[in-house]
Design an enzyme around this catalytic site. Structure first.
Site, PDB file in Angstrom:
ATOM      1  CB  SER A   1      -0.911   0.020   1.229  1.00 29.06           C
ATOM      2  OG  SER A   1      -0.167   0.304   2.404  1.00 29.06           O
ATOM      3  CG  ASP A   2       1.404   5.839  -1.478  1.00 25.04           C
ATOM      4  OD1 ASP A   2       2.312   5.988  -0.637  1.00 25.04           O
ATOM      5  OD2 ASP A   2       1.241   6.615  -2.430  1.00 25.04           O
ATOM      6  CD1 TRP A   3       4.570   5.311   5.066  1.00 28.79           C
ATOM      7  CD2 TRP A   3       4.497   4.033   3.253  1.00 28.79           C
ATOM      8  NE1 TRP A   3       5.619   4.408   5.131  1.00 28.79           N
ATOM      9  CE2 TRP A   3       5.598   3.609   4.036  1.00 28.79           C
ATOM     10  CE3 TRP A   3       4.244   3.354   2.055  1.00 28.79           C
ATOM     11  CZ2 TRP A   3       6.443   2.567   3.665  1.00 28.79           C
ATOM     12  CZ3 TRP A   3       5.080   2.312   1.681  1.00 28.79           C
ATOM     13  CH2 TRP A   3       6.157   1.923   2.473  1.00 28.79           C
TER      14      TRP A   3
END
Length: 767
Positions: free
Chosen positions: A266-268
């Site tokens: 996931s992106d943060w």
């Protein structure tokens, strides 16, 4: 046999037997002689539920746990499209205060794409991988290959331009080079992350054809050709699902159609729902909002969607361990490719070879946009660049960007460099060596950004300024009046609403008072070279009056050295634009059709952005305008076309030939064109091949880039450049049948040096 020999052979036999016993006793999951999937099966069978849950989410800002009981080390990631980001505190974004986490800053990826040289991408990946290895990082969060759809995109500088074929050819060697060092590439941001404003709420509406023809090819190439070990999901939504857990993007396209066997990260903070994360392809969750241990939990990271909530749902029978085991299998595969790889190469930090690589990439990526004689020349009527020491007694450098660090700021690309040669310092050092009798002076010109630090990294030179703009302008004009040549170093910076993560630009115009200062200088000195620092195109209202324009990007540690070497002729520029440089925003499809930035829904929770321009992005759009208008004109001609870039020498392309006049679907066709350096200095030209479908059932672009090759030539030298295409180059994505289609019929190969400069054509057919 004497006693000594008998003793030697006895010891040898004993050691061999011991080794055999040890080999038999080694668990399968640790036995490197066993196939990876067999080792994964064995490790998976030994793991507890808690251990499985632990490895699929973060334990700190940039790490996730290994399996300590089984000897799997923790997995450390780091930002690094352009260099390995300095270490931050466990639970905060601030610097950890270490003294051994400086790095070499490589040019931003727009510059890499502008080299049009896959060999530079391989060198980039290898060099970055060695720096990551030394720093103990197993995953680098990059490269980025989202498409340059609008020049207002705040993160365009991190990507590889507007064309899917160019981005595809550049991302593959980058990924291969990085992973050859045992460091995983995490290609981002998958997909349709084409603007930064409202990036968490944007729901992209795009046709299947545009999705597959424009926005996915570089990701597909990274996976299927580059063998990427990780993919990062994007913040935005597609078909009303966030792309970090999107059924179509992840399960259908990435994992089923492309057979991706790596990890989806996931992106943060890009994960929003446990059920969607479980079912829709997310494997490893990072950055879901937490500020460490202050949220009332013993471990705040247990609050992630793929942590306690997921484990509890398994205990309650809402899920079996089928999906969990598949996620863990992928994470273990990543472990074996990185942390568990025993034969890793040796890492290096800030080595001479890395600085040399950064300089080489920067020099090849700098684009000479314009180089004319001044309208009112003081000396002989010839181009301003390269600056001639015999005719130059005084040089004035103007502009904040000449003294501003560009490696600090901009979001996740911010770095802590061992050194950054600023443009003015590079010019000063060069002048002291090459122009010993030349006077060099500086004028600030304008004030843009006086911020002194970012996430704990401080800039190297104070930018504090109290003088009013009128005084700054007057100083620049007074000094320019006495100079033989003026070098204005301006453009954008990496502050909010410029080239920066999190926000898009608010306007296409150049910020601050730069236009005012340029116009004022031109009134007293026409010999002005404008060096633009940016990752985006900008409006240049004074372009017709400025004789020379250089696009210098954000080029990292060796910025000053690279810029000076081009300005003074030690390096012959050979970069080509990886995007169309518009005269105004209404030349860009996303703005002409008023689709950017989209429309908020009634509850203001989501903004729908429809890509009405469809496949017509960049030069595809401007070409379409010319055809529909029937002629070239102000409304359709950009300032600089895609693929444009000048040199200090000249080239001639001869007649193109093809090895056949017709091809079948399982054949290739090769076009050959002689290229001659007709000038007086060595240089490089990029030969570009575009394909035009002359008759099609569906509307197609006037032409599309399908091959290119960069050739280096000595003065007077001629080389034959061969460009080969196959059925892929003739195909479009049929969204009715959901497959790529190449219609038999007539095609034309257009060969030139930019999308607007075609020197040779060849007709051919697909049978």
């Amino acid at each position: 046999m004497n006693k000594r020999k008998r003793l030697f052979f006895s010891l040898l036999t004993l050691l061999s037997a011991s080794a055999a016993i040890g080999q038999q006793a080694l668990p399968v999951y640790l036995d490197e002689t066993k196939p990876m999937e067999q080792r994964i099966d064995d490790a998976l069978s030994r793991m507890t539920l808690d251990e499985k849950i632990a490895v699929i989410h973060a334990q700190s800002k940039f790490s996730s746990p290994g399996v300590k009981r089984l000897g799997f080390p923790d997995l450390w990631t780091d930002d690094g499209p352009h260099g390995v980001r300095p270490d931050v505190l466990w639970d905060e974004w601030e610097q950890a205060g270490q003294t051994n986490d400086s790095c070499v800053a490589f040019p931003a990826l727009t510059c890499l794409a502008a080299t049009w040289n896959p060999a530079m991408a391989r060198l980039y990946g290898e060099s970055l991988g060695e720096e990551a290895l030394y720093r103990g990082k197993s995953v680098i969060l990059g490269p980025g290959v989202n498409i340059y759809r609008t020049p207002l995109g705040g993160r365009n500088f991190e990507y590889m331009g507007e064309d899917p074929w160019l981005a595809s050819r550049m991302v593959v060697p980058y990924v291969e080079g990085l992973q050859s060092k045992g460091v995983a590439a995490c290609v981002k941001h998958y997909a349709l992350n084409n603007d930064e404003e409202y990036r968490h709420q944007v729901n992209v509406k795009v046709s299947d054809r545009a999705l597959h023809e424009i926005y996915l090819p570089a990701f597909r190439a990274a996976v299927q050709e580059g063998g990427a070990w990780a993919i990062m999901g994007a913040y935005n939504l597609y078909q009303n699902q966030h792309n970090c857990h999107n059924e179509v993007m992840l399960n259908k396209i990435l994992k089923q159609d492309w057979q991706f066997d790596g990890v989806v990260i996931s992106d943060w903070g890009g994960c929003h729902d446990t059920d969607e994360a479980v079912r829709n392809g997310l494997d490893l969750e990072f950055g879901t909002w937490t500020d460490g241990l202050t949220m009332g939990r013993t471990n705040a990271y247990d609050g992630y969607y793929l942590a306690t909530a997921y484990k509890q749902a398994i205990h309650e029978g809402r899920y079996t361990t089928k999906e969990l085991d598949e996620k863990v299998r992928r994470v273990l595969r990543l472990f074996y490719r990185t942390t568990m790889r025993r034969s890793k190469p040796v890492g290096f930090l800030c080595s001479e070879s890395h600085y040399a690589a950064a300089l080489k990439i920067a020099q090849e990526g700098i684009v000479l946009l314009k180089n004319d004689a001044p309208i009112q020349p003081r000396q002989a009527k010839k181009p301003v660049l390269p600056i001639d020491p015999a005719e130059t007694r005084s040089i004035l450098v103007v502009g904040e960007n000449a003294i501003k660090m560009m490696t600090v700021g901009g979001g996740s690309s911010s770095l802590k460099v061992q050194r950054e040669i600023l443009p003015f310092d590079g010019i000063r050092e060069f002048v002291s060596r090459k122009f010993p009798n030349c006077k060099l002076d500086f004028a600030r010109g304008y004030v843009g950004d006086t911020v002194q630090s970012y996430n704990g990294v401080t800039v190297g030179r104070s930018l504090y300024e109290t003088r009013p703009q009128a005084e700054l302008t007057a100083e620049a004009v007074a000094k320019a009046r006495e100079a033989d040549v003026v070098i204005f170093v301006g453009g954008l910076n990496k502050s909010d609403y410029q080239d920066c993560e999190g926000h898009d630009r608010k306007t296409y115009d150049m910020p601050y008072a730069q236009n005012e200062v340029v116009e004022a200088i031109l009134k007293v000195n026409p010999r002005l070279v404008f060096v633009n620092i940016s990752g985006n195109g900008i409006a240049l209202p004074w372009l017709s009056k400025v004789p020379a324009v250089v696009q210098a990007w954000f080029i990292g540690s060796e910025a000053g050295e690279a810029i000076a070497s081009v300005l003074f002729g030690d390096a012959n520029p050979s970069g080509k634009l990886p995007f169309t440089w518009y005269a105004s925003l209404d030349q860009c499809g996303a703005h002409a059709l008023d689709t950017y930035p989209g429309t908020w829904r009634a509850d203001h929770s989501v903004i729908d952005e429809e890509y009405k321009e469809d496949i017509f992005v960049g030069y595809r759009w401007t070409d379409r305008l010319k055809v529909k208008s029937g002629k070239r004109g102000v409304k359709s001609d950009p300032l600089f076309p895609f693929g444009h870039g000048l040199s200090y020498t000249t080239f001639r392309l001869g007649k193109a030939t093809a090895d056949k006049t017709a091809m079948t679907a399982d054949e290739t066709i090769t076009f050959t064109v002689p290229v001659t350096n007709t000038g007086t200095v060595a240089g490089a030209e990029t030969v570009q091949l575009y394909v035009s479908d002359k008759h099609s059932k569906v509307e197609r672009p006037v032409k599309e880039l399908k091959a290119f090759s960069k050739v280096f030539l000595q003065p007077g030298e001629t080389q034959s450049v061969s460009l080969t295409i196959d059925k892929r180059a003739l195909s479009y994505y049929d969204d009715r049948s959901s497959q790529w289609t190449a219609e038999p019929g007539q095609f034309e190969a257009l060969i030139g040096t930019s999308s607007a400069s075609i020197a040779a054509t060849c007709k051919f057919a697909l049978r």
